[in-house]
Design a protein around this motif. Structure first.
Motif, PDB file in Angstrom:
ATOM      1  N   LEU A  59      47.821  40.883  35.318  1.00 25.02           N
ATOM      2  CA  LEU A  59      47.627  39.631  35.943  1.00 25.02           C
ATOM      3  C   LEU A  59      46.573  39.543  36.909  1.00 25.02           C
ATOM      4  O   LEU A  59      45.532  38.640  37.079  1.00 25.02           O
ATOM      5  CB  LEU A  59      48.871  39.096  36.523  1.00 25.02           C
ATOM      6  N   ASN A  60      46.444  40.562  37.751  1.00 28.99           N
ATOM      7  CA  ASN A  60      45.500  40.441  38.969  1.00 28.99           C
ATOM      8  C   ASN A  60      44.222  40.837  38.387  1.00 28.99           C
ATOM      9  O   ASN A  60      43.114  40.713  38.818  1.00 28.99           O
ATOM     10  CB  ASN A  60      45.870  41.459  39.955  1.00 28.99           C
ATOM     11  N   PHE A  61      44.014  41.778  37.435  1.00 30.13           N
ATOM     12  CA  PHE A  61      42.712  42.079  36.723  1.00 30.13           C
ATOM     13  C   PHE A  61      42.309  40.881  36.066  1.00 30.13           C
ATOM     14  O   PHE A  61      41.052  40.759  35.951  1.00 30.13           O
ATOM     15  CB  PHE A  61      42.794  43.434  35.617  1.00 30.13           C
ATOM     16  N   ILE A  62      42.991  40.018  35.318  1.00 31.51           N
ATOM     17  CA  ILE A  62      42.604  38.744  35.018  1.00 31.51           C
ATOM     18  C   ILE A  62      41.941  37.868  35.944  1.00 31.51           C
ATOM     19  O   ILE A  62      41.059  37.191  35.841  1.00 31.51           O
ATOM     20  CB  ILE A  62      43.726  38.069  34.061  1.00 31.51           C
ATOM     21  N   LEU A  63      42.729  37.578  36.811  1.00 36.36           N
ATOM     22  CA  LEU A  63      42.280  36.990  38.158  1.00 36.36           C
ATOM     23  C   LEU A  63      40.949  37.569  38.781  1.00 36.36           C
ATOM     24  O   LEU A  63      40.095  36.692  38.767  1.00 36.36           O
ATOM     25  CB  LEU A  63      43.256  36.867  39.238  1.00 36.36           C
ATOM     26  N   LEU A  64      40.746  39.003  38.851  1.00 35.78           N
ATOM     27  CA  LEU A  64      39.590  39.343  39.237  1.00 35.78           C
ATOM     28  C   LEU A  64      38.524  39.107  38.024  1.00 35.78           C
ATOM     29  O   LEU A  64      37.433  38.896  38.562  1.00 35.78           O
ATOM     30  CB  LEU A  64      39.687  40.944  39.328  1.00 35.78           C
ATOM     31  N   GLY A  65      38.779  39.070  36.852  1.00 38.23           N
ATOM     32  CA  GLY A  65      37.700  38.737  35.932  1.00 38.23           C
ATOM     33  C   GLY A  65      37.412  37.462  36.019  1.00 38.23           C
ATOM     34  O   GLY A  65      36.292  37.170  35.557  1.00 38.23           O
ATOM     35  N   VAL A  66      38.283  36.669  36.250  1.00 40.43           N
ATOM     36  CA  VAL A  66      37.795  35.023  36.364  1.00 40.43           C
ATOM     37  C   VAL A  66      36.819  34.849  37.553  1.00 40.43           C
ATOM     38  O   VAL A  66      35.917  34.068  37.431  1.00 40.43           O
ATOM     39  CB  VAL A  66      39.071  33.926  36.691  1.00 40.43           C
ATOM     40  N   PHE A  67      36.966  35.670  38.629  1.00 39.04           N
ATOM     41  CA  PHE A  67      36.278  35.341  39.828  1.00 39.04           C
ATOM     42  C   PHE A  67      34.890  36.365  39.402  1.00 39.04           C
ATOM     43  O   PHE A  67      33.864  35.644  39.960  1.00 39.04           O
ATOM     44  CB  PHE A  67      36.637  36.326  41.137  1.00 39.04           C
ATOM     45  N   VAL A  68      34.978  37.093  38.697  1.00 42.93           N
ATOM     46  CA  VAL A  68      33.357  37.971  38.500  1.00 42.93           C
ATOM     47  C   VAL A  68      32.751  37.022  37.555  1.00 42.93           C
ATOM     48  O   VAL A  68      31.721  36.759  37.380  1.00 42.93           O
ATOM     49  CB  VAL A  68      33.831  39.516  37.553  1.00 42.93           C
ATOM     50  N   TYR A  69      33.502  36.296  36.412  1.00 45.11           N
ATOM     51  CA  TYR A  69      32.780  35.520  35.577  1.00 45.11           C
ATOM     52  C   TYR A  69      32.181  34.453  36.454  1.00 45.11           C
ATOM     53  O   TYR A  69      30.961  33.954  36.126  1.00 45.11           O
ATOM     54  CB  TYR A  69      33.760  34.791  34.527  1.00 45.11           C
ATOM     55  N   TRP A  70      32.905  33.586  37.327  1.00 51.65           N
ATOM     56  CA  TRP A  70      32.471  32.749  38.042  1.00 51.65           C
ATOM     57  C   TRP A  70      31.241  33.098  38.773  1.00 51.65           C
ATOM     58  O   TRP A  70      30.222  32.463  38.986  1.00 51.65           O
ATOM     59  CB  TRP A  70      33.518  31.859  38.823  1.00 51.65           C
ATOM     60  N   SER A  71      31.255  34.307  39.458  1.00 52.59           N
ATOM     61  CA  SER A  71      30.036  34.564  40.449  1.00 52.59           C
ATOM     62  C   SER A  71      29.037  35.083  39.516  1.00 52.59           C
ATOM     63  O   SER A  71      27.866  34.972  39.989  1.00 52.59           O
ATOM     64  CB  SER A  71      30.704  35.775  41.341  1.00 52.59           C
ATOM     65  N   LEU A  72      29.232  35.482  38.242  1.00 49.81           N
ATOM     66  CA  LEU A  72      28.077  36.073  37.383  1.00 49.81           C
ATOM     67  C   LEU A  72      27.553  34.806  36.681  1.00 49.81           C
ATOM     68  O   LEU A  72      26.391  35.060  36.045  1.00 49.81           O
ATOM     69  CB  LEU A  72      28.494  37.076  36.720  1.00 49.81           C
ATOM     70  N   ASN A  73      27.851  33.662  36.480  1.00 52.95           N
ATOM     71  CA  ASN A  73      27.460  32.421  35.631  1.00 52.95           C
ATOM     72  C   ASN A  73      26.487  32.159  36.587  1.00 52.95           C
ATOM     73  O   ASN A  73      26.601  31.167  37.452  1.00 52.95           O
ATOM     74  CB  ASN A  73      28.664  31.759  35.494  1.00 52.95           C
TER      75      ASN A  73
END
Length: 136
Positions: A77-91
């Motif tokens: 679950l925390n990896f998913i949350l981290l993935g959402v943050f990475v996606y938003w920061s790299l978009n």
């Protein structure tokens, strides 16, 4: 048996996911205002679910296998949350909602480290119990 070291790690992970995520911004938008987790229902829900799962895992000390599995689910679950943050920061197609990263984006990393340490301690307890049962 709540006084075990993995209970402390799980309590710290719940505190980081639950309390600290409310006070630290995860980004700054284009107008310069800070973005907090409680303003976004998806992010806030993931943080609170992670905190609730950590607290639930503390009280399942009699069933170490389930405790270990729930720890792994919480890590995912925390990896998913981290993935959402990475996606938003790299978009970077144009100007996005999150233009700068905040310290709150690193909360899932801290939580993952604490959960991995808790899972190691749970595994160590399980191995100890198995070794004692082998001697009987």
């Amino acid at each position: 048996m709540i006084q075990r070291v993995q209970s402390l790690y799980l309590l710290l992970a719940a505190g980081v996911s639950g309390a600290v995520s409310v006070f630290l911004p995860y980004g700054v938008n284009t107008s310069g205002t800070e973005l907090y987790a409680y303003e976004n229902p998806i992010i806030f829900g993931l943080y609170m679910f992670s905190a609730a799962l950590s607290l639930l895992t503390i009280f399942l000390f009699k069933n170490r296998k389930l405790q270990f599995v729930l720890g792994r689910v919480n890590i995912i679950l925390n990896f998913i949350l981290l993935g959402v943050f990475v996606y938003w920061s790299l978009n970077v197609s144009g100007e996005t909602v999150v233009s700068e990263k905040g310290i709150g984006m690193f909360i899932p990393v801290i939580s993952i480290v604490l959960l991995v340490m808790a899972n190691k301690a749970i595994k160590r307890d399980e191995d100890l119990v198995k070794s004692v049962d082998r001697l009987r």
